[in-house]
Design a protein around this motif. Structure first.
Motif, short mmCIF file in Angstrom:
data_model
loop_
_atom_site.label_atom_id
_atom_site.label_comp_id
_atom_site.label_asym_id
_atom_site.label_seq_id
_atom_site.Cartn_x
_atom_site.Cartn_y
_atom_site.Cartn_z
N ILE B 5 16.57 16.83 -59.57
CA ILE B 5 16.04 17.46 -58.44
C ILE B 5 16.63 16.77 -57.00
O ILE B 5 16.95 15.46 -57.02
CB ILE B 5 14.40 16.90 -58.38
N GLN B 6 16.87 17.71 -56.12
CA GLN B 6 17.44 17.29 -54.98
C GLN B 6 16.69 17.60 -53.70
O GLN B 6 16.26 18.98 -53.68
CB GLN B 6 18.91 17.53 -54.67
N ASN B 7 16.67 16.63 -52.90
CA ASN B 7 15.66 16.92 -51.65
C ASN B 7 16.32 16.19 -50.54
O ASN B 7 16.83 15.27 -50.58
CB ASN B 7 14.14 16.41 -51.80
N PRO B 8 16.33 17.16 -49.44
CA PRO B 8 15.91 18.67 -49.33
C PRO B 8 16.98 19.29 -49.74
O PRO B 8 18.01 18.92 -50.00
CB PRO B 8 15.62 18.48 -47.55
N ARG B 9 16.84 20.80 -49.79
CA ARG B 9 17.69 21.61 -50.20
C ARG B 9 18.80 21.96 -49.12
O ARG B 9 19.90 22.37 -49.34
CB ARG B 9 17.20 23.03 -50.82
N TYR B 10 18.22 21.97 -47.67
CA TYR B 10 19.05 22.16 -46.74
C TYR B 10 18.61 21.10 -45.52
O TYR B 10 17.44 20.79 -45.27
CB TYR B 10 18.73 23.26 -46.02
N GLN B 11 19.73 20.40 -45.15
CA GLN B 11 19.56 19.19 -44.23
C GLN B 11 20.44 19.61 -42.87
O GLN B 11 21.65 19.83 -43.07
CB GLN B 11 19.61 18.09 -44.76
N VAL B 12 19.71 19.58 -41.84
CA VAL B 12 20.65 19.55 -40.58
C VAL B 12 20.45 18.13 -39.86
O VAL B 12 19.37 17.71 -39.71
CB VAL B 12 19.94 20.81 -39.60
#
Lengths: 114, 114
Positions: B5-12
């Motif tokens: 599991i990876q968090n977050p999927r999108y990072q700005v």
């Protein structure tokens, strides 16, 4: 140094046609070999692996690959392409200096034409 | 289902602002990896842990750090992100010694640097 080459960065096939993605590797010792598939914006998923058992390896989604030591090849095939097969495909070989690591080929992008 | 599991999927993040990406696994695997993947390229290994043993790739910039506080979790810290660090970051696991060395990947975190 070990390397993996994948002939053709882009391959297009018609739906229902044979899929053939080529992979050649360099290794001075018997390797472990892998094919991974990556769909857009997703991680890699293992399709199949060769670990010195049968030379013809069957994987998921109807794919198979044949290990040919004399040709140092591990080409991926599927008899009949489906639209859902459109993705990026990576061939990989175990790193003989560290089996925890793999060396990826540059990838082949498969397009399936309706 | 056992998974990565990876968090977050999108990072700005902003240029120069530290950012941390996280990865967890329920597979109880010994080895955890961090890869960087840029568009239309193969994943590039940054580092990996075998249990608590940290293995850095020679060409991984000092700007990238990692922590593995326990078997299940691994973090990627980018101390001062530059525009060139915008990429997909993939976490993967493998059993390690005694396994067949295939890697199991998470879905990735896409990092944007503004």
């Amino acid at each position: 140094a070990q390397s993996v080459t994948q002939l053709g960065s882009h391959v297009s096939v018609s739906e229902g046609a044979l899929v053939l993605l080529r992979c050649n590797y360099s290794s001075s010792v018997p390797p472990y070999l892998f094919w991974y598939v990556q769909y857009p914006n997703q991680g890699l998923q293992l399709l199949l692996k060769y670990t010195s058992a049968a030379t013809l390896v069957k994987g998921i989604n109807g794919f198979e690959a044949e290990f040919k030591k004399s040709e140092t090849s591990f080409h991926l095939t599927k008899p009949s392409a489906h639209m859902s097969d459109a993705a990026e495909y990576f061939c990989a070989v175990s790193d003989q200096t560290s089996y925890d690591k793999v060396i990826f080929g540059p990838g082949t992008s498969l397009s399936v034409i309706p | 289902d056992a998974m990565v599991i990876q968090n977050p999927r999108y990072q700005v993040t902003q240029f120069g602002k530290p950012v941390t990406l996280s990865c967890s696994q329920t597979l109880n695997h010994n080895v955890m990896y961090w890869y960087q993947q840029k568009s239309s390229q193969a994943p590039k290994l940054l580092f990996h842990y075998y249990d608590k043993d940290f293995n850095n790739e020679a060409d991984t910039p000092d700007n990238f750090q990692s922590r593995r506080p326990n078997t299940s979790f691994c973090f990627l810290d980018i101390r001062s992100p530059g525009l060139g660090d915008a990429a997909m970051y993939l976490c993967a696991t493998s059993i390690g010694q005694g396994g067949t060395y295939e890697q199991y990947f998470g879905p990735g975190t896409r990092l944007t640097v503004t």
